[in-house]
Scaffold this motif. Sequence first.
Motif, PDB file in Angstrom:
ATOM      1  N   LEU A 251      -4.820  -0.195  12.765  1.00 44.87           N
ATOM      2  CA  LEU A 251      -3.369  -0.065  12.195  1.00 44.87           C
ATOM      3  C   LEU A 251      -3.356   1.527  11.478  1.00 44.87           C
ATOM      4  N   GLU A 252      -2.164   2.002  11.622  1.00 44.78           N
ATOM      5  CA  GLU A 252      -1.844   3.205  10.800  1.00 44.78           C
ATOM      6  C   GLU A 252      -1.076   2.881   9.797  1.00 44.78           C
ATOM      7  N   LEU A 253      -1.768   3.206   8.587  1.00 45.64           N
ATOM      8  CA  LEU A 253      -1.068   2.891   7.222  1.00 45.64           C
ATOM      9  C   LEU A 253      -0.467   3.909   6.422  1.00 45.64           C
ATOM     10  N   HIS A 254       0.787   3.923   6.092  1.00 47.89           N
ATOM     11  CA  HIS A 254       1.296   4.609   5.446  1.00 47.89           C
ATOM     12  C   HIS A 254       1.715   4.555   3.974  1.00 47.89           C
ATOM     13  N   LYS A 255       1.605   5.168   3.013  1.00 48.14           N
ATOM     14  CA  LYS A 255       1.697   4.640   1.464  1.00 48.14           C
ATOM     15  C   LYS A 255       2.561   5.637   0.873  1.00 48.14           C
ATOM     16  N   ASP A 256       3.619   5.541   0.527  1.00 48.26           N
ATOM     17  CA  ASP A 256       4.384   6.295  -0.295  1.00 48.26           C
ATOM     18  C   ASP A 256       4.837   5.847  -1.591  1.00 48.26           C
ATOM     19  N   PHE A 257       4.030   5.820  -2.423  1.00 45.49           N
ATOM     20  CA  PHE A 257       4.289   5.349  -4.046  1.00 45.49           C
ATOM     21  C   PHE A 257       4.861   6.131  -4.963  1.00 45.49           C
ATOM     22  N   SER A 258       5.560   6.018  -5.506  1.00 51.71           N
ATOM     23  CA  SER A 258       6.506   6.617  -6.406  1.00 51.71           C
ATOM     24  C   SER A 258       5.676   6.107  -8.039  1.00 51.71           C
ATOM     25  N   GLU A 259       5.643   6.968  -8.927  1.00 48.50           N
ATOM     26  CA  GLU A 259       5.433   6.460 -10.322  1.00 48.50           C
ATOM     27  C   GLU A 259       6.465   5.391 -10.899  1.00 48.50           C
ATOM     28  N   LEU A 260       5.919   4.354 -11.103  1.00 51.06           N
ATOM     29  CA  LEU A 260       6.680   3.249 -11.426  1.00 51.06           C
ATOM     30  C   LEU A 260       6.834   2.849 -12.982  1.00 51.06           C
ATOM     31  N   PRO A 261       7.517   2.126 -13.597  1.00 52.67           N
ATOM     32  CA  PRO A 261       7.377   1.459 -15.051  1.00 52.67           C
ATOM     33  C   PRO A 261       6.648   0.175 -14.607  1.00 52.67           C
ATOM     34  N   VAL A 262       6.129  -0.461 -15.550  1.00 50.82           N
ATOM     35  CA  VAL A 262       5.588  -1.857 -15.253  1.00 50.82           C
ATOM     36  C   VAL A 262       6.548  -2.852 -15.279  1.00 50.82           C
ATOM     37  N   VAL A 263       6.317  -3.948 -14.348  1.00 49.61           N
ATOM     38  CA  VAL A 263       6.880  -4.972 -14.338  1.00 49.61           C
ATOM     39  C   VAL A 263       6.451  -6.267 -14.869  1.00 49.61           C
ATOM     40  N   ARG A 264       7.404  -7.012 -15.597  1.00 55.49           N
ATOM     41  CA  ARG A 264       6.869  -8.072 -16.368  1.00 55.49           C
ATOM     42  C   ARG A 264       6.869  -9.393 -15.409  1.00 55.49           C
ATOM     43  N   GLY A 265       5.776 -10.037 -14.771  1.00 57.73           N
ATOM     44  CA  GLY A 265       5.849 -11.086 -13.979  1.00 57.73           C
ATOM     45  C   GLY A 265       4.497 -11.906 -14.088  1.00 57.73           C
TER      46      GLY A 265
END
Length: 371
Positions: A251-265
């Motif tokens: 599999l070819e995996l592409h990750k494009d992650f931006s800086e995120l605030p925390v999520v409450r869950g």
Amino acid sequence: ERRQAEEEREKLIIDLRTALESVSRSQKEWRDTFDSITDEIAIIDREFNIVRANRAFAENRALRPGDVVNRKCYEVVHGTDAMVSNCPHSKTLQENSPFIEEVLEPKTKRVYLVSTFPYRSPAGELIGSIHVARDITEQREAETRLIMSERLASLGQMASGIAHEINNPLASIAGCSEGLLTRVKKGQCETKLFETYLNIILEEVFRCKSITTAMLSFVRKTTYEKKDIDINSMLDRTMEIIGFQGRLKELELHKDFSELPVVRGNEGELRQVFLAIITNALDAMENRGVLTLRSGVEEGRVTVRISDTGPGISEDVLPKIFDPFFTMKADKGGTGLGLSIARKIILNHTGTIEVSSVPGQGATFTVTLPV
């Protein structure tokens, strides 16, 4: 004239008495209705004082409605001397809008769906909030049992792939152990060689441990408590679990992650959502193709998009994929509950989950969660 004046006065008195009786009757009907509602209801002012509360609110705390009036809401509800974090009343006052959240009450271990609404004066000024709490403990327990059953079903499907992956480090451990035993029997105790073999054994043991730890974290019983979650890290851990099945080799995996605030869950539940979506994508591509994970912030909400290059979803199937027990993988052990439960989990987190697809061009699932 005097007689006429007296008659008019008597008529006025009768009209006033009738009006008072009507008002009193209406007030009693309103109070009876207010007290007959089984959800907890309270009106709280800007200083966190309880202005009015119904019978359910008071009785669930072994009090009478009059006993809670003019007391601080956090003192009565939480038994604290100050406002608690993530207070729905405080958020409604700050944002001047309704707020809904699930709250675990520490004393009773009951789960409540708490809704707060702006409470205004006749002139329209915000003077407090209306607090409504519904006990959803039994509902959440039923949902948790369903989530756990789907999680165990998914774990069963993962087991064969994980067993194959565990066999590789076990083979390395066995080979190194046999080599060491042979040299010990021959009296060939070379320190450097022994150190190399033992390091290999140690590395492979930790690899097996990481696999079993990930499996246990996936199947562990869900708690009701919510905490701050780093979505990017969760996506990485989810891909790690899938990697243990050996499904990422072609599999070819592409990750494009931006800086995120925390999520409450709830971390376990949200991980199950992403695992279900990604597993379905891999099934559609038969473990070959391109999987793209994107994260970002849009309109004040954390957004995760998971795209694949599989055959896509036909127009007649697309509206059904979140329906309970609908599955295209019945011959492979699919239960038809994965996406249905995923949707329920996201809704419980006041988020959204959507899918878009063009036949022959793959599919994209979009999950949004409040910050």
